[in-house]
Write an enzyme that holds these catalytic residues in place. Structure first.
Site, mmCIF file in Angstrom:
data_model
loop_
_atom_site.group_PDB
_atom_site.id
_atom_site.type_symbol
_atom_site.label_atom_id
_atom_site.label_comp_id
_atom_site.label_asym_id
_atom_site.label_seq_id
_atom_site.Cartn_x
_atom_site.Cartn_y
_atom_site.Cartn_z
ATOM 1 N N TRP A 151 34.829 51.235 37.405
ATOM 2 C CA TRP A 151 33.636 52.023 37.124
ATOM 3 C C TRP A 151 33.164 52.871 38.295
ATOM 4 O O TRP A 151 32.292 53.726 38.128
ATOM 5 C CB TRP A 151 32.482 51.115 36.683
ATOM 6 C CG TRP A 151 32.282 49.872 37.484
ATOM 7 C CD1 TRP A 151 32.750 48.633 37.187
ATOM 8 C CD2 TRP A 151 31.556 49.725 38.718
ATOM 9 N NE1 TRP A 151 32.354 47.721 38.153
ATOM 10 C CE2 TRP A 151 31.624 48.363 39.108
ATOM 11 C CE3 TRP A 151 30.844 50.618 39.528
ATOM 12 C CZ2 TRP A 151 31.025 47.881 40.264
ATOM 13 C CZ3 TRP A 151 30.246 50.140 40.686
ATOM 14 C CH2 TRP A 151 30.328 48.791 41.048
ATOM 15 N N ASN A 152 33.712 52.684 39.482
ATOM 16 C CA ASN A 152 33.117 53.373 40.632
ATOM 17 C C ASN A 152 33.560 54.827 40.763
ATOM 18 O O ASN A 152 32.766 55.683 41.141
ATOM 19 C CB ASN A 152 33.382 52.597 41.927
ATOM 20 C CG ASN A 152 34.847 52.325 42.169
ATOM 21 O OD1 ASN A 152 35.639 52.211 41.245
ATOM 22 N ND2 ASN A 152 35.213 52.207 43.430
ATOM 23 N N LYS A 175 42.362 51.328 29.303
ATOM 24 C CA LYS A 175 41.129 50.609 28.987
ATOM 25 C C LYS A 175 40.176 50.850 30.156
ATOM 26 O O LYS A 175 40.301 50.246 31.213
ATOM 27 C CB LYS A 175 41.396 49.111 28.820
ATOM 28 C CG LYS A 175 40.361 48.365 27.927
ATOM 29 C CD LYS A 175 38.960 48.308 28.484
ATOM 30 C CE LYS A 175 38.836 47.295 29.588
ATOM 31 N NZ LYS A 175 37.402 47.171 30.073
ATOM 32 N N GLY A 228 40.430 47.160 40.545
ATOM 33 C CA GLY A 228 39.208 46.393 40.334
ATOM 34 C C GLY A 228 39.120 45.233 41.301
ATOM 35 O O GLY A 228 39.678 45.273 42.402
ATOM 36 N N GLU A 250 45.356 47.533 42.725
ATOM 37 C CA GLU A 250 44.528 48.002 43.837
ATOM 38 C C GLU A 250 43.227 47.224 43.752
ATOM 39 O O GLU A 250 42.420 47.424 42.832
ATOM 40 C CB GLU A 250 44.261 49.508 43.775
ATOM 41 C CG GLU A 250 43.540 49.987 45.017
ATOM 42 C CD GLU A 250 43.112 51.438 44.950
ATOM 43 O OE1 GLU A 250 42.682 51.950 45.993
ATOM 44 O OE2 GLU A 250 43.196 52.042 43.872
ATOM 45 N N LEU A 251 42.999 46.353 44.737
ATOM 46 C CA LEU A 251 41.933 45.372 44.617
ATOM 47 C C LEU A 251 40.867 45.562 45.687
ATOM 48 O O LEU A 251 40.656 46.663 46.175
ATOM 49 C CB LEU A 251 42.548 43.968 44.658
ATOM 50 C CG LEU A 251 43.681 43.739 43.650
ATOM 51 C CD1 LEU A 251 44.282 42.355 43.806
ATOM 52 C CD2 LEU A 251 43.207 43.962 42.221
ATOM 53 N N CYS A 284 36.160 50.359 47.160
ATOM 54 C CA CYS A 284 36.971 49.255 47.686
ATOM 55 C C CYS A 284 37.325 49.457 49.152
ATOM 56 O O CYS A 284 37.631 48.497 49.850
ATOM 57 C CB CYS A 284 38.233 49.092 46.850
ATOM 58 S SG CYS A 284 39.176 50.615 46.628
ATOM 59 N N GLU A 383 33.502 40.553 49.516
ATOM 60 C CA GLU A 383 33.194 41.935 49.161
ATOM 61 C C GLU A 383 31.861 42.003 48.414
ATOM 62 O O GLU A 383 31.686 41.372 47.369
ATOM 63 C CB GLU A 383 34.304 42.522 48.292
ATOM 64 C CG GLU A 383 34.137 44.001 48.025
ATOM 65 C CD GLU A 383 35.294 44.584 47.246
ATOM 66 O OE1 GLU A 383 35.749 45.683 47.587
ATOM 67 O OE2 GLU A 383 35.747 43.938 46.278
#
Length: 492
Positions: A151-152, A175, A228, A250-251, A284, A383
């Site tokens: 969402w960012n 999605k 996410g 990608e976390l 992130c 985080e």
């Protein structure tokens, strides 16, 4: 209030369960549209459409050069509606309109960049021991790609997945986050307008457990890509591993931003501000752990706090605003809880630590600076994903490398120094997929991004990502006409 269906097979498709859910404008805390609430049945329809499109001659037999032309046409169509898409993203996630305009201006570049690579994806001829053997490799698309996006920065991070996946010849089901579906739903019809066959790109909206999990688990999804949280990424990796499906993740991050005494201190202070307060810290790569060499600790800290105290907080649509709201109420609650944890752990607030007075009903939080923190504290290790930074002193290069690397994450790092040799030493020693020197938060489609440790698997951006969306096949052809050889001897 607008209502959006799923976009499946080139058509707007009502949800199988008949349900919709509202999305809230974070600046006003009021719903402004509703989206289809996806279920396993909707995912099944979308994957079936993507699989049919992947196998159809209209996509399968399209030349690689023609795929590139489609991507260029799409890029131009996105550019033509960039202002509308930028405003949509600001209404959806609260980021500044001027930042969204900048992001939307860069999104066509992703499609142009990978359009140029579409007809340069190729294999190799492999030297063989015999002249009678021809051995070559082919790089083929993997099939249906399931993409789950955050969402960012919804469209930017989606484009980073779609452009290389399509350039390689795959089809995709996306999605998006339930908090920010509108911009992708407005983008989706542009694929058909650009000439992509129906079903090449599909969008199913909804919640993770109801739509995201069925997409990850679907037997016809050949590749999953996710951006996410690390916790969700771990669950996706486990699900993909159980059926041997490749995954790109990608976390999260807890990135160090390191300032040495010889740096341009004002530039470094602004780099700290940009690294953690831009986008309300909802990135992130946020430089949320700041390390200042002791000789300049007080001076840089004063510069950071002074600027943090003057950041203009308000409506993200207004040109003078510098900090908008966080994306949704739950994220605001999370930030407040971490600030309480930081104080309880012994951290001292020098700035922020509260909701500001804005005259708006949205999810705003002040730029927050913690000192008297220890690198082992939760606010230094976990985080937060908000405008919260911890500031710690260090003395030597060796000490700060140890502190910077003492985290489960390894996404990014910043270094501020005029010493070129030190810059190279730090870039080598830091455990991070991206290291910035005398800058922060720079990104381009040409430059690969990867996460070390719990910050992810695989690569996004650059040419390396094309390997993530292709599989290699080795072909052996015997061109000789001699009699059959001994069947019990391996041939090379």
């Amino acid at each position: 209030m607008d209502s959006f269906d799923h976009y499946i097979g080139g058509e707007w498709t009502a949800p199988a369960g008949g349900e919709y859910f509202p999305s809230v404008n974070p600046a006003t805390a009021k719903p402004w549209y509703e989206a289809a609430r996806g279920t396993r049945a909707d995912v099944d329809r979308a994957v079936a459409a993507a699989r049919a499109a992947f196998e159809a001659p209209s996509w399968r037999d399209l030349s690689q050069t023609a795929r590139g032309r489609l991507l260029r046409r799409l890029a131009d169509k996105i550019g033509a509606v960039a202002e509308e898409l930028a405003r949509t993203e600001t209404l959806d996630n609260g980021k500044l309109l001027r930042e969204m305009r900048s992001q939307l201006a860069s999104i066509p570049e992703y499609f142009h960049y990978y359009a140029g690579y579409a007809d340069k994806i190729s294999g190799d001829v492999i030297p063989a021991a015999s002249r009678d053997i021809l051995n070559y490799t082919m790089r083929e698309p993997v099939g249906v790609v399931g993409a789950i996006t955050p969402w960012n920065s919804p469209l930017l991070l989606t484009a980073a997945k779609l452009a290389p996946a399509l350039a390689a010849g795959n089809t995709v089901v996306v999605k998006p986050s339930e908090h920010t579906s509108a911009s992708l739903l407005k983008l989706a019809p542009l694929f058909d307008a650009a000439g992509f066959p129906p079903g090449v790109v599909n969008v199913v909206t909804g919640f993770g457990a109801e739509a995201g999990a069925p997409l990850v688990e679907h037997p016809d999804v050949a590749k999953v890509t996710f951006t996410g949280s690390t916790a969700t990424g771990a669950r996706i990796a486990a699900a993909c591993g159980s059926r041997f499906v490749p995954v790109t993740l990608e976390l999260g991050g807890k990135s160090p931003n390191i300032v040495f005494a010889d740096a341009d201190l004002r530039a470094a202070a602004m780099g700290i501000i940009a690294g953690v307060f831009a986008a309300a810290g909802q990135t992130c790569i946020a430089g949320s752990r700041v390390f200042l060499q002791r000789a300049v600790y007080d001076e840089v800290l004063e510069l950071v706090c002074e600027r943090a105290g003057t950041i203009r907080i308000g409506d993200p649509l207004e040109p003078e605003t510098e900090l908008g709201p966080v994306a949704f109420a739950g994220q605001l609650d999370k930030i407040e809880e971490y600030v309480r944890i930081g104080v309880a752990e012994g951290g001292r607030l020098l700035a922020g630590g509260r909701r500001p007075e804005t005259g708006l009903d949205g999810f705003f939080y002040s730029p927050t600076v913690f000192v008297d923190t220890d690198n082992a504290m939760r606010i230094c290790q976990e985080e937060i994903f908000g405008p919260v930074v911890t500031v710690m002193p260090f003395d030597t290069e060796e000490e700060v490398v140890r502190l910077a690397n003492a985290t489960s994450y390894g996404l990014a790092a910043g270094v501020w120094t005029r010493d070129l040799a030190r810059a190279h030493r730090m870039a080598s020693a830091l455990e991070a997929g991206t290291v910035w020197v005398n800058t922060y938060r720079a990104m381009a489609p040409m430059s690969p991004r990867s996460g070390f440790k719990a910050s992810g698997l695989g690569v996004e951006h650059g040419t390396e990502v094309l390997r993530e969306y292709t599989r290699v096949k080795s072909v052996w052809i015997n061109t000789g006409e001699e009699e059959a050889r001994d069947p019990f001897v391996l041939r090379s």
